[in-house]
Each structure stands twice: as C-alpha cells, then as structure tokens.
Design a protein around this motif. Structure first.
Motif, PDB file in Angstrom:
ATOM      1  N   LEU A 170      34.210  52.192  28.931  1.00 53.49           N
ATOM      2  CA  LEU A 170      33.833  51.564  27.664  1.00 53.49           C
ATOM      3  C   LEU A 170      34.585  50.258  27.455  1.00 53.49           C
ATOM      4  N   VAL A 171      35.852  50.222  27.864  1.00 49.93           N
ATOM      5  CA  VAL A 171      36.609  48.967  27.771  1.00 49.93           C
ATOM      6  C   VAL A 171      35.920  47.877  28.576  1.00 49.93           C
ATOM      7  N   LEU A 178      31.873  40.862  25.544  1.00 48.43           N
ATOM      8  CA  LEU A 178      32.637  39.726  25.015  1.00 48.43           C
ATOM      9  C   LEU A 178      32.387  38.474  25.846  1.00 48.43           C
ATOM     10  N   ASN A 179      32.339  38.641  27.147  1.00 46.33           N
ATOM     11  CA  ASN A 179      32.069  37.485  28.018  1.00 46.33           C
ATOM     12  C   ASN A 179      30.691  36.892  27.715  1.00 46.33           C
ATOM     13  N   LEU A 180      29.700  37.756  27.501  1.00 47.82           N
ATOM     14  CA  LEU A 180      28.365  37.259  27.154  1.00 47.82           C
ATOM     15  C   LEU A 180      28.370  36.556  25.807  1.00 47.82           C
ATOM     16  N   ALA A 181      29.115  37.120  24.855  1.00 47.98           N
ATOM     17  CA  ALA A 181      29.187  36.490  23.533  1.00 47.98           C
ATOM     18  C   ALA A 181      29.872  35.128  23.609  1.00 47.98           C
ATOM     19  N   LEU A 182      30.932  35.035  24.411  1.00 51.97           N
ATOM     20  CA  LEU A 182      31.621  33.754  24.576  1.00 51.97           C
ATOM     21  C   LEU A 182      30.711  32.738  25.256  1.00 51.97           C
ATOM     22  N   GLU A 183      29.961  33.224  26.236  1.00 49.99           N
ATOM     23  CA  GLU A 183      29.017  32.329  26.906  1.00 49.99           C
ATOM     24  C   GLU A 183      27.929  31.877  25.934  1.00 49.99           C
ATOM     25  N   GLY A 184      27.488  32.801  25.076  1.00 52.57           N
ATOM     26  CA  GLY A 184      26.498  32.446  24.070  1.00 52.57           C
ATOM     27  C   GLY A 184      27.027  31.414  23.093  1.00 52.57           C
ATOM     28  N   ALA A 214      37.524  43.671  18.235  1.00 56.67           N
ATOM     29  CA  ALA A 214      38.022  44.863  17.534  1.00 56.67           C
ATOM     30  C   ALA A 214      37.611  46.136  18.269  1.00 56.67           C
ATOM     31  N   GLN A 215      36.385  46.138  18.804  1.00 53.88           N
ATOM     32  CA  GLN A 215      35.923  47.294  19.566  1.00 53.88           C
ATOM     33  C   GLN A 215      36.736  47.463  20.849  1.00 53.88           C
ATOM     34  N   ALA A 219      38.903  50.705  21.918  1.00 56.50           N
ATOM     35  CA  ALA A 219      38.636  51.352  23.207  1.00 56.50           C
ATOM     36  C   ALA A 219      39.908  51.428  24.052  1.00 56.50           C
ATOM     37  N   VAL A 220      40.740  50.371  23.994  1.00 55.58           N
ATOM     38  CA  VAL A 220      42.011  50.385  24.737  1.00 55.58           C
ATOM     39  C   VAL A 220      42.923  51.479  24.198  1.00 55.58           C
ATOM     40  N   LYS A 221      42.944  51.628  22.872  1.00 54.51           N
ATOM     41  CA  LYS A 221      43.762  52.689  22.279  1.00 54.51           C
ATOM     42  C   LYS A 221      43.278  54.061  22.721  1.00 54.51           C
ATOM     43  N   GLN A 222      41.979  54.274  22.732  1.00 54.21           N
ATOM     44  CA  GLN A 222      41.429  55.546  23.189  1.00 54.21           C
ATOM     45  C   GLN A 222      41.749  55.783  24.664  1.00 54.21           C
ATOM     46  N   ASN A 223      41.722  54.723  25.442  1.00 53.48           N
ATOM     47  CA  ASN A 223      42.037  54.843  26.864  1.00 53.48           C
ATOM     48  C   ASN A 223      43.502  55.243  27.066  1.00 53.48           C
TER      49      ASN A 223
END
Length: 440
Positions: A170-171, A178-184, A214-215, A219-223
């Motif tokens: 999930l991470v 995030l990479n897609l959003a930054l590219e967008g 934030a997600q 996810a890192v905390k859950q990991n």
C-alpha cells in the motif's frame, strides 16, 4: 479462472519458502512456546518421579538418648533373694552368696544409641501403577498443548507476514499515486504558462498531493506496526529487517486441495478423558490392600556396653486394608463418572463446532479467490482507463477533473487488488489452522 478450480483450498509450497523459515525460527524463539516447553519438561520429571515409586527407599537413621530422674520402677530383688542367700551361706558355711540391695530403675535410658539403615519397598500398591499411567497421559497432554500453540502460532505468523507485505504494498501504491499527482501538477504548470490551463487546477493538484502524502504517512505507520508485531512473534528486535522475497502470485497459484488433520483441541479433550478414566479405575480400586515390606539393619546399646551383640536386623510386612470411610470412596467414584460423562459431551460438541468452523473457513477461501479475480479485472480496467484519459488530457480531449478521477479510480483499484490478493492468503492461513493441516 484457474483459481475457481481450487476447492477446499489451502496454500502449500513444494519448496520451503521464506515464510516457512520464519515459522521454524518462531518455533525456536517464541517466548510463550518456550514456557510451554518448560511445562513439558516438568511433566516428564513428574513421570520419572512416579516411576521411582516402584524402587525401594533406603535411609540411614540414628538416635541417641540419655536422661535421669522422672518416673522409676522398683525391683525388690534384695527382699526376694537375700533370705535364700542367707540359707545357702548357712548350709555351705561360707559367704559365697552376699546380700544384695533392692534396685530402682528410671525409665529414661543412660547413654543409649540406636543407629540403623532402613529399607522400605512397596510390594503391592495399585495406586502407584495408576499414578504412573496418569503421569504418562499428562505428559502426552502437555506435548499436545505445545502442538496446539504451535498451530495457532503458525496462523498468527502467516497473517502478520501477509499484513506486513500488504502494508508495504500500500505504501508503494500511494507513492506511485503521488508521483502521478506530481507529474500532473507539472503538466498543469506548463499548460498555465502557455495560457491553456487554469489556476484552479494547480490548487486541485496541491490538494491531491497533500491528501496522498497523508495517506502515505498513515500507510507507513501501519507498516511499522505490522513489522513490530511480526518480530514480536519471533521474539526478535522489533525493528529487525523482514525479508520480502516471497512470491505472492506463486503462493496463490500453489493453492490446492489438502486432507484436513486432527485438531489438537480434540486430541486434548480425548486425552483428558483418558486421564479421568484412569482416575476412575484408581478410585474404584480403593478396596484393594496395600502391602509394603521393610528391613532394618543396625546397632543399639549403651555407649559403655558396645559389643558384637549390639548389631541386629529387623524385618517385617505392613498391610493396609480399608474397611469403612463413610462412603467417601464411593462418592469419589460417582463424581469421576460424572466428570467423564461431561467431558465426552464437551468432546462431541467441540467436534461439531470445529467441523463447522472448517467448513466456513473453506468457503471463505473460495469466496476470497473469486473476489481477487474480480479485483484483478477491475485493476486492469482502471489502468487502461487512466492511460486513455491521460493521453486525452495531454491532447486536450479530456478535462483535468476526468484525469483526477481516473487516477483515483486507478489508485483505489490497485489498493483493492492488494487487499483482495492478501485476503486469499490470510483466508488460506485461517483454513489451514481450522483444518490442522500445517506439518508441525
């Protein structure tokens, strides 16, 4: 469609996987399992103790007594013998028979000792035999309890490992999003610079990026939590690295039919019934006699009168036959019979409950496979849709909102794919536990 053919499913691997290696490590290092192993050792010692009751007991005993005063007894030997001695002296015209005084003796001995080696041995005692059987059955019970915990530990370790891989996946999904959003955002900045974009699109890009960040943090905390729990089960340092060279697709493809084993819970109940039946036999034999033999080899005398005649031997038999005890023995027999009847009812009920649980777990595996297949198609469709929308947006055919929606669909489809993928393995681990099929 190959997964639909796998009924009564359970993941089994032809070769030992990294997960099996972790299970073996847990069998060696898990603290609770170590505690249960100690209980097995204690039961083994108790069995050896019961076996030693057949052997004779040898003990050295010694005592010394000396005293004066207190009660005494008078012996009028002078009054009895002096007249006789006087007559004998007169007849023999001699003093060969002197007069003697009366004697007074205390009950307390003076400088008296008694040392001996005492040997005792049971010759006939059914309680010893039944006690040995009970300890043997108790040892078997403790070993079964260890197997029971091992089986539960296997399920916990597999589930924890799958949850760790899931959280790690999930991470990566959120990072890719995030990479897609930054590219967008870069595309929007170029479009705005060329007079073809809108400032609102940049604001929307920033909001999307912040949401994904934030997600990622969650996810890192859950990991990390999954990592800590997995290492806790293995009794390792909480931040110890966990190997991820586990082929998930191969594990799912390796699911096939297995033959369920015998659950340790049922075996424990059966062994418990056996113990109670042995206790019943022991209680029913209350009328049998108990016969012991003993031999004493020693020496006793006063300290000023030690000689070869001081040594002695003394042996004998002791028999104990109960006659009346207010029917307490009969009450114990009746109580044990009721305990056995109750335990058999519990065994029958538990058998039905475990069979039902196994059936339910099997159905869960089947449904999780179907759900995983559906998520696979949804993920493929979402990925294809995203590619088309992004291409259309760059060509001016699609709107930015359609692009954001396509990215969200792709991200949610990928998340759902990850969840459904590991749900298959988690459900299989649960079925493996209910079917008691993992080789311990």
């Amino acid at each position: 469609m190959k997964y639909l053919l796998l009924l009564f499913a359970l993941p089994i691997f032809g070769q030992k996987s990294v997960l099996d290696e972790y299970v073996a490590t847990a069998f060696q290092q898990n603290i609770t399992l170590q505690q249960k192993s100690i209980q097995v050792e204690k039961a083994m010692i108790a069995l050896k103790t019961a076996q030693s009751l057949y052997q004779p007991s040898v003990a050295f005993q010694g005592g010394y007594q000396s005293g004066e005063g207190g009660r005494s007894i008078a012996f009028p030997v002078g009054d009895l013998l002096n007249p006789v001695y006087s007559t004998l002296n007169a007849l023999t015209k001699s003093t060969a028979f002197p007069q003697i005084a009366n004697v007074e003796t205390n009950f307390f001995p003076r400088d008296f000792y008694d040392v001996k080696v005492q040997t005792t041995m049971p010759l006939y005692n059914k309680d010893i035999s039944y006690n040995k059987q009970i300890q043997e059955q108790t040892l078997s019970l403790q070993r079964e309890d260890v197997s029971l915990y091992k089986r539960e530990l296997v399920k916990q370790i597999k589930t924890a490992y799958y949850n760790y891989l899931l959280s790690l996946g999930l991470v990566k999904v959120y990072e890719n999003s995030l990479n897609l959003a930054l590219e967008g955002k870069k595309v929007n900045e170029k479009l705005l610079a060329n007079g073809k974009g809108l400032p609102a699109y940049l604001l929307r890009s920033d909001s999307e990026i912040a949401t994904i960040q934030a997600q990622i943090a969650e996810a890192v905390k859950q990991n990390q939590s999954a990592q800590y729990y997995f290492n806790f089960l293995l009794n390792r340092e909480l931040r110890a690295e966990i190997r991820i060279d586990f082929e998930v697709e191969k594990a799912i493809a390796g699911v096939y039919a297995v033959t369920p084993g015998v659950r340790e819970e049922l075996s424990l109940l059966s062994k418990s019934i056996n113990i109670q039946e042995t206790v019943l036999k022991m209680n029913e034999s209350f009328y049998l006699p108990k016969l012991n033999g003993f031999v004493n080899l020693g020496s006793q005398a006063t300290l000023n009168n030690i000689s070869s005649k001081s040594g002695y031997y003394f042996f004998g038999l002791q028999m104990d036959i109960p006659i009346f005890s207010g029917k307490r023995n009969l009450y114990k027999v009746k109580q044990t019979q009721l305990d056995i009847a109750s335990a058999k009812n519990a065994l029958d009920l538990s058998t039905k409950q475990f069979n039902m649980a196994t059936e339910i777990a099997q159905k869960n595996v089947q449904s999780s496979i179907v759900s995983f297949q559906a998520s696979t198609k949804s993920y493929e469709a979402a990925a294809a849709y995203l590619r088309l929308i992004e291409k259309g947006y760059k060509e001016g055919v699609s709107t930015y909102l359609e692009t954001v929606d396509a990215r969200n669909q792709w991200m949610n489809a990928q998340i759902n794919y990850q969840l459904k993928q590991f749900n298959v393995l988690i459900a299989a681990a649960a079925y493996e536990r209910e079917a008691a099929s993992y080789p311990l």
